[in-house]
Each structure stands twice: as structure tokens, then as C-alpha cells.
Enzyme design. Structure first.
Site, PDB file in Angstrom:
ATOM      1  N   ASP A  83       0.933  -1.299   0.046  1.00  0.00           N
ATOM      2  CA  ASP A  83      -0.097  -0.001   0.020  1.00  0.00           C
ATOM      3  C   ASP A  83       0.901   1.052   0.201  1.00  0.00           C
ATOM      4  OD1 ASP A  83       1.003  -0.375   2.722  1.00  0.00           O
ATOM      5  OD2 ASP A  83      -1.025  -0.538   3.418  1.00  0.00           O
ATOM      6  N   ASN A 154      -7.026  -2.223  14.574  1.00  0.00           N
ATOM      7  CA  ASN A 154      -8.696  -2.426  14.272  1.00  0.00           C
ATOM      8  C   ASN A 154      -8.856  -3.738  13.424  1.00  0.00           C
ATOM      9  OD1 ASN A 154      -7.749  -1.702  11.806  1.00  0.00           O
ATOM     10  ND2 ASN A 154      -9.259   0.284  11.669  1.00  0.00           N
TER      11      ASN A 154
HETATM   12  C1  GLP Z   1      -0.150   0.544   8.695  1.00  0.00           C
HETATM   13  C2  GLP Z   1      -0.133  -0.437   7.289  1.00  0.00           C
HETATM   14  C3  GLP Z   1      -0.092  -1.717   7.506  1.00  0.00           C
HETATM   15  C4  GLP Z   1       0.624  -2.099   8.866  1.00  0.00           C
HETATM   16  C5  GLP Z   1      -0.285  -1.453   9.894  1.00  0.00           C
HETATM   17  C6  GLP Z   1       0.400  -1.695  11.329  1.00  0.00           C
HETATM   18  O1  GLP Z   1      -1.038   1.386   8.665  1.00  0.00           O
HETATM   19  N1  GLP Z   1      -0.802   0.017   6.298  1.00  0.00           N
HETATM   20  O2  GLP Z   1       0.443  -2.341   6.420  1.00  0.00           O
HETATM   21  O3  GLP Z   1       0.769  -3.487   9.051  1.00  0.00           O
HETATM   22  O4  GLP Z   1      -0.539  -0.194   9.553  1.00  0.00           O
HETATM   23  O5  GLP Z   1       1.462  -0.731  11.615  1.00  0.00           O
HETATM   24  P1  GLP Z   1       2.435  -0.965  13.003  1.00  0.00           P
HETATM   25  O6  GLP Z   1       3.279  -2.261  12.510  1.00  0.00           O
HETATM   26  O7  GLP Z   1       3.249   0.451  12.759  1.00  0.00           O
HETATM   27  O8  GLP Z   1       1.726  -1.325  13.936  1.00  0.00           O
END
Ligand code: GLP
Length: 273
Positions: A83, A154
Site C-alpha cells: 500500500d 482494528n
Molecule cells: C499501517 C500499514 C499496515 C501495517 C499496519 C500496522 O497503517 N498500512 O500495512 O501493517 O498499519 O502498523 P504497525 O506495524 O506500525 O503497527
């Protein structure tokens, strides 16, 4: 040496989902070695890769151990990111393009033309989603060897927020306020960039691979990384309850080969700590 603790098969909720519970540093090491071993055995591997805080340790170990391609050669590997925010310039410090460069591409020998990520600066997001979907489908035909994914608090996967149908292809999504808040710290201007870059608010949209079989679930193997107690509830809802659109990660219950790699705190949600 990675210490590997697997649940008894009888305790598993889903037979297609392997659950590996480790200390947090060992999650990084396990994930990194999964990627390094894959590339060592299949130099032209095709990977879907994530951003976020969780995989930073994995990228650091891959960087150290591949040693700019001298130990493990990444020159034939293709990567497609899950993404990217929209709109955002790829040079902006909070973009996922910038993240990938600074955590991964600066340290491995993957040629530029084999690094694929949605262009968050492209003015026509629908054209960009179609372009990324095209790449995904070409990769699917060749075989996507591994998708590494994180999970949002979430239950989001990539940027597929709660309520997203599980059969989506690449699309432009509206970020939930929960997710914008959770990622807000990434948009605080780092001191070393004062005067060079500007802070921007967290974008309201993102381009993300979908959850469908022409999306993240196109990968032959999906490795989900989860660290910290904040992820325990998301894991519980995704893998200890029936699959539902309200929990995007629960789409992985309908995939043949998933490995959850969780640290002890996150694994509380699986009843596995
Ligand atoms: C982000 C990304 C995800 C990621 C998630 C968790 O917004 N788009 O791909 O897995 O949030 O992020 P983190 O590892 O910083 O908790």
C-alpha cells in the site's frame, strides 16, 4: 538461533494457519530468515512487503545479513508493496516509498525497476490502482512466493479497513480515523529534515492491494507479523472468531498457507502466550 515454539496441532483453530510465538527480537529474526532463506533458495522470488513499525526489525536483519547482496543476492527479486498513502509525494518522509528506501532498498541489491509501489503522487488514483493491479496479476501468473503483512489494531491488513469485502482487488480506500490516529506519529517532521521538508496531515486515502485472491491472498504463503499487547485483540478477533468483513485480517482464514509470527504480548490474543 531462533527459538521456535509452536502450538500443539490440537490447540490450533485453523489447520491451514501455523502459529509461531516468540520473543519480540526473535519475531524479527524469524521473519528475516524466512525471507533470506526463500531468496537464497529461489533467487528470483516475488515478494509482497509491508511497512509500519512491526517489520522494521525484520528489514534491519535482512540488511545486515544480505550485506548489500554479497551474502544473499537480491538482484533478481521483485517486490510489490501492499500500500501507499494518497496523495503523498514519494519523496516525503512519511510515504511508504521513502520508508522502503530507508529501511530496505538502501541495503539490498534489488534493482530499481524491480521495486513496485503505488505512486501516491499520481494525480489520477484510479489509473494508479489499475497499474498496480496489472503488476499484481503478472506476478500472480509467475507465482507470488511470499506476502509479509502486519496487522492494524482494528484488524486492518494493508490499508483494507473494517467493512472491506474480502474479494477486493487493488483499490483506493478511505482511512479510518483510528488508523489516521495510529499513524499520526509517522507524520511528525524528524529534526534532521527541518527546513528540507514540511509536515503534512495524515492523508485521508490510500491505494492498497485488496484482500482477494487477486490481491494479498494471491501469494502462495502469507506471513503475518504481530508485536505488542496492542495487537492481541486484533489477533483474537481475526483468528479465534469466524471470518468477517468487520475484521479484514480474518480473510486469511480462507487461505491455504498462513504463518502468524507473534511475540508473547500479541499472542495473548491467541491464548498462546
Ligand atoms: C499501517 C500499514 C499496515 C501495517 C499496519 C500496522 O497503517 N498500512 O500495512 O501493517 O498499519 O502498523 P504497525 O506495524 O506500525 O503497527
Amino acid at each position: 538461533m531462533v527459538q521456535r515454539v509452536e502450538l500443539e496441532v490440537s490447540e490450533k483453530y485453523q489447520p491451514n494457519i501455523e502459529e509461531v510465538v516468540l520473543s519480540s527480537p526473535d519475531v524479527d529474526s524469524y521473519a528475516a530468515h524466512t525471507v533470506l532463506d526463500l531468496v537464497a533458495n529461489k533467487p528470483d522470488a516475488i515478494l509482497l512487503l509491508p511497512t509500519g513499525n512491526t517489520p522494521k526489525g525484520m528489514y534491519r536483519i535482512i540488511a545486515e545479513e544480505s550485506n548489500y547482496g554479497r551474502e544473499v543476492d537480491f538482484s533478481k527479486v521483485n517486490v510489490l508493496n501492499l500500500d501507499e498513502y494518497w496523495p503523498i509525494s514519494g519523496g516525503h518522509f512519511a510515504s511508504f516509498k521513502y520508508y522502503m528506501k530507508h529501511h530496505f532498498y538502501n541495503y539490498v541489491n534489488i534493482p530499481r525497476e524491480q521495486r513496485y509501489i503505488a505512486d501516491g503522487g499520481y494525480p489520477e488514483p484510479f489509473t494508479e490502482t489499475a497499474r498496480i493491479q496489472g503488476h499484481l496479476e503478472v506476478f500472480k501468473k509467475k507465482g507470488i512466493d511470499l506476502a509479509v503483512v502486519g496487522i492494524g489494531k482494528n484488524g486492518h491488513l494493508g490499508f483494507n479497513e473494517p467493512g472491506t469485502p474480502h474479494d477486493m482487488e487493488t483499490w483506493i480506500t478511505e482511512l479510518s480515523e483510528d488508523t489516521r490516529r495510529a499513524n499520526a506519529s509517522d507524520f511528525i517532521l524528524p529534526e534532521h529534515l527541518y527546513g528540507i521538508q514540511e509536515s503534512i496531515p495524515v492523508p485521508h486515502h490510500a491505494i492498497t492491494l485488496g484482500l482477494g485472491e487477486n490481491g494479498i491472498r494471491a501469494a502462495k504463503h502469507i506471513m503475518l507479523l504481530a508485536k505488542g499487547e496492542a495487537k492481541a485483540e486484533a489477533l483474537r478477533r481475526a483468528f479465534r472468531e469466524p471470518s468477517t468483513e468487520e475484521v479484514p485480517a480474518s480473510a486469511l482464514q480462507n487461505h491455504l498457507n498462513v504463518t502468524i509470527v507473534a511475540d508473547y504480548a500479541a499472542a495473548e490474543g491467541l491464548g498462546a502466550a
